[in-house]
Design a protein around this motif. Structure first.
Motif, PDB file in Angstrom:
ATOM      1  N   GLN A 108       0.820  -1.205   0.000  1.00 10.70           N
ATOM      2  CA  GLN A 108       0.000   0.000   0.000  1.00 10.70           C
ATOM      3  C   GLN A 108       0.856   1.259   0.000  1.00 10.70           C
ATOM      4  OE1 GLN A 108      -2.445  -1.158   3.477  1.00 10.70           O
ATOM      5  NE2 GLN A 108      -4.227  -0.981   2.158  1.00 10.70           N
ATOM      6  N   LEU A 115      -1.643   4.295  -7.211  1.00  9.87           N
ATOM      7  CA  LEU A 115      -3.014   3.797  -7.045  1.00  9.87           C
ATOM      8  C   LEU A 115      -3.817   4.540  -5.981  1.00  9.87           C
ATOM      9  CD1 LEU A 115      -2.323  -0.049  -7.227  1.00  9.87           C
ATOM     10  CD2 LEU A 115      -3.037   1.479  -9.074  1.00  9.87           C
ATOM     11  N   GLY A 118      -7.434   3.642  -4.482  1.00  7.08           N
ATOM     12  CA  GLY A 118      -8.244   2.868  -5.417  1.00  7.08           C
ATOM     13  C   GLY A 118      -8.485   1.457  -4.905  1.00  7.08           C
ATOM     14  N   PHE A 120      -7.697  -1.512  -5.632  1.00  6.27           N
ATOM     15  CA  PHE A 120      -6.643  -2.522  -5.529  1.00  6.27           C
ATOM     16  C   PHE A 120      -5.647  -2.220  -4.407  1.00  6.27           C
ATOM     17  CE2 PHE A 120      -7.800  -2.623 -10.126  1.00  6.27           C
ATOM     18  CZ  PHE A 120      -8.471  -3.827 -10.075  1.00  6.27           C
ATOM     19  N   ASN A 121      -5.835  -1.080  -3.734  1.00  4.76           N
ATOM     20  CA  ASN A 121      -4.844  -0.691  -2.738  1.00  4.76           C
ATOM     21  C   ASN A 121      -5.449  -0.440  -1.362  1.00  4.76           C
ATOM     22  OD1 ASN A 121      -2.007  -0.342  -2.582  1.00  4.76           O
ATOM     23  ND2 ASN A 121      -2.240   1.873  -2.388  1.00  4.76           N
ATOM     24  N   TRP A 127     -12.963  -0.258   0.222  1.00  4.67           N
ATOM     25  CA  TRP A 127     -12.998  -1.363  -0.744  1.00  4.67           C
ATOM     26  C   TRP A 127     -14.437  -1.810  -1.001  1.00  4.67           C
ATOM     27  CZ3 TRP A 127     -14.320  -6.530   0.824  1.00  4.67           C
ATOM     28  CH2 TRP A 127     -14.302  -7.446  -0.236  1.00  4.67           C
ATOM     29  N   GLN A 130     -16.328   0.738  -3.245  1.00  7.10           N
ATOM     30  CA  GLN A 130     -15.918   0.700  -4.647  1.00  7.10           C
ATOM     31  C   GLN A 130     -16.391  -0.574  -5.330  1.00  7.10           C
ATOM     32  OE1 GLN A 130     -11.795   2.158  -5.483  1.00  7.10           O
ATOM     33  NE2 GLN A 130     -11.707   2.531  -3.275  1.00  7.10           N
ATOM     34  N   THR A 216       4.244   2.285 -12.933  1.00  7.88           N
ATOM     35  CA  THR A 216       4.117   0.960 -12.317  1.00  7.88           C
ATOM     36  C   THR A 216       5.475   0.269 -12.224  1.00  7.88           C
ATOM     37  OG1 THR A 216       3.542  -0.008 -14.473  1.00  7.88           O
ATOM     38  CG2 THR A 216       1.733   0.628 -13.044  1.00  7.88           C
ATOM     39  N   ASP A 295      -8.394   8.280  -7.985  1.00  8.49           N
ATOM     40  CA  ASP A 295      -7.808   6.983  -7.595  1.00  8.49           C
ATOM     41  C   ASP A 295      -8.614   5.831  -8.186  1.00  8.49           C
ATOM     42  OD1 ASP A 295      -5.932   8.330  -6.077  1.00  8.49           O
ATOM     43  OD2 ASP A 295      -6.966   8.019  -4.167  1.00  8.49           O
ATOM     44  N   SER A 299      -7.404   2.954 -11.021  1.00  8.63           N
ATOM     45  CA  SER A 299      -7.469   1.514 -10.724  1.00  8.63           C
ATOM     46  C   SER A 299      -8.255   0.752 -11.784  1.00  8.63           C
ATOM     47  CB  SER A 299      -8.096   1.281  -9.345  1.00  8.63           C
ATOM     48  OG  SER A 299      -7.198   1.652  -8.319  1.00  8.63           O
ATOM     49  N   LEU A 302      -6.237   0.356 -14.926  1.00  8.55           N
ATOM     50  CA  LEU A 302      -5.285  -0.747 -14.735  1.00  8.55           C
ATOM     51  C   LEU A 302      -5.981  -2.084 -14.960  1.00  8.55           C
ATOM     52  CD1 LEU A 302      -2.645  -2.100 -13.662  1.00  8.55           C
ATOM     53  CD2 LEU A 302      -3.589  -1.841 -11.363  1.00  8.55           C
TER      54      LEU A 302
END
Length: 503
Positions: A108, A115, A118, A120-121, A127, A130, A216, A295, A299, A302
């Protein structure tokens, strides 16, 4: 004076490492040894450094030779990372003990610049929010719209004409780049209602994509530094790779901000407009924090751009070396009526199996990690201390003889199929437990977009192979080099020629 002190702090860890190496009489492990040597204080630092550029393959090999398919890697100063390819362990971590294994603090922190917060983080409420908002994109109605409008438009109006022209001229293309452009346009249109038009005849420069790729890569390099204090000091001083990361991240966020601003303006002009995409729903939900919305946008780019394009890149390469599989796929494509598109694509059983088989060998996300929040013991007996990073290794699991049998190295879609009783010559798809095949993860965080990804990939495969052959330019027998940042890539791209397919 302060700058000198900062520089001393920057170089102190490497100097300390060399001193400890000298005091312990350390030498790099020989290639003939199966497992890396472990030294006091510095752990397996030499093996870590020596295998920095092939960490996925190296850790996969360690798992393969471990009787339990689990290996504990010793990092400097007593830190441990547990790598596992054991399905029982994966089930334990991602399903039955989900709450005891959360996102890794180190990950993280490392990826926060790119990220942010977002999906994924983060863990917890952010979480959940989202994921709940995103789930609307994946109902049957949305999936059908995605395939029959967004994917088909990009396929018929851009990709097919582009490949047709390349076939006519005998042009060598980087298929990896072309597929990334295709996927990028797709995710932007379906999730944000924005068309970046990156797959057009003259292949416009992709400033966002180039910046995102570099961001990345630089973030992953942070994780590979034996002493994290080095990149943190460089970040504080704004020098070297950390200065470059700051620059490219600002370009990424500038692009995402532009998308958000345009959508905000659209909603301001039409406040009664029914939310038609993911970004509309986020902005209409009352979230006023623009940075948080940015953010989320990053994500999803990605997720939509890098994963499906990676899967398709390796798929077309595998098909080129297995003509019998390609013939079966083409026969299935030609056996479809072509209308309605959604139903045809959905029912492509052999093609679906061949994509699963391709991702078994070359998963788009080859490795993922969690961090233990409590002391624990894995099903194979591995003791886990609170704070330990545990990585489940999809790349290694796809190469496991225990899971896939002695023919695991073969590209054989039939392993996913079985004959349907009473239907001559008809195949039925046989799925695998996600704990043994965690390509789309498993448990509560299993990928929401897996069905969308399959529909998109099957539509692309159908559209391309119906008309063309994708022929690698590299000499026969030369394998592309597998590299992984956040997702897997072919190092240097995938140069191909496009040939018209005879009916």
């Amino acid at each position: 004076m302060e700058f000198t002190a900062s520089l001393l702090l920057l170089f102190l860890p490497p100097l300390l490492f060399l001193l400890l190496a000298f005091l312990n009489g350390c030498q790099p492990s020989s290639h003939s040894e199966k497992f890396p040597k472990i030294y006091p204080v510095i752990g397996s630092i030499f093996a870590l450094v020596a295998n920095k550029k092939r960490r996925i393959q190296w850790t996969s090999n360690l798992i393969q030779i471990s009787p339990s398919a689990t290996y504990v890697l010793h990092r400097p100063f007593g830190l441990r990372v547990v790598f596992t390819g054991n399905p029982a362990n994966v089930h334990h971590i991602l399903k039955t003990h989900f709450s005891s294994y959360q996102k890794v603090d180190e990950f993280q922190t490392t990826f926060r610049d790119v990220l942010g917060d977002g999906i994924f983080n983060v863990d917890g409420d952010s979480w959940k929010f989202q994921r709940q908002i995103a789930s609307h994109e994946f109902n049957t109605k949305s999936l059908q719209k995605f395939v029959e409008t967004v994917v088909d438009m990009e396929l018929n109006d851009r990709l097919i004409p582009f490949l047709s022209e390349a076939a006519r001229k005998g042009t060598i293309l980087d298929m990896q780049d072309i597929l990334q452009r295709f996927a990028f346009d797709n995710i932007c249109m379906i999730a944000f209602g924005y068309d970046p038009k990156s797959l057009t005849p003259y292949l416009p420069e992709q400033k966002f994509a180039q910046a995102f790729e570099e961001a990345t890569k630089l973030s992953i390099e942070r994780l590979l530094i034996p002493f994290p204090i080095i990149w943190k000091i460089k970040c504080k001083l704004d020098i070297g790779s950390e200065k470059r990361l700051r620059i490219v991240v600002s370009k990424v966020r500038e692009f995402a901000r532009k998308i958000v601003k345009e959508k905000q303006e659209q909603l301001r002009k039409s406040p009664s407009l029914e939310p038609a995409d993911l970004l509309c729903r986020i902005l209409s939900s009352g979230h006023a924090d623009e940075e948080f919305v940015i953010d989320i946008v990053i994500s999803f780019i990605l997720a939509g751009r890098d994963t499906t394009s990676a899967a398709l890149t390796w798929y077309f390469w595998l098909l080129s070396g297995n003509p019998h599989v390609e013939n079966e796929v083409v026969q299935e494509i030609r056996g479809k009526s072509g209308s309605p598109v959604y139903e045809d694509v959905k029912d492509m059983v052999y093609t679906h199996a061949s994509l699963c088989e391709s991702m078994r060998l070359y998963p788009p996300v080859p490795l993922d990690s969690r961090q233990a929040t409590v002391d624990d013991i894995l099903p194979d007996g591995t003791a886990i201390k609170k704070g330990t990073r545990v990585a489940y290794h999809a790349y290694a699991m796809g190469r496991s003889e225990k899971i896939w049998g002695p023919d695991w190295a073969e590209f054989r879609p039939e392993r996913w199929l079985e004959k349907v009783d009473g239907a001559a010559g008809k195949w039925g798809f046989v799925g695998r437990d996600s704990s043994a095949y965690p390509v789309f993860h498993a448990g509560p965080r299993i990928c929401l977009g897996r069905e969308m990804a399959f529909l998109q990939m099957k539509r692309v495969v159908s559209g391309v192979l119906r008309r063309f052959r994708v022929v690698p330019v590299a000499e026969k027998g030369i394998k592309p080099r597998f590299v992984a940042y956040l997702t897997s890539k072919m190092e240097g791209g995938f140069p191909v020629r496009i040939e018209d397919r005879e009916e």
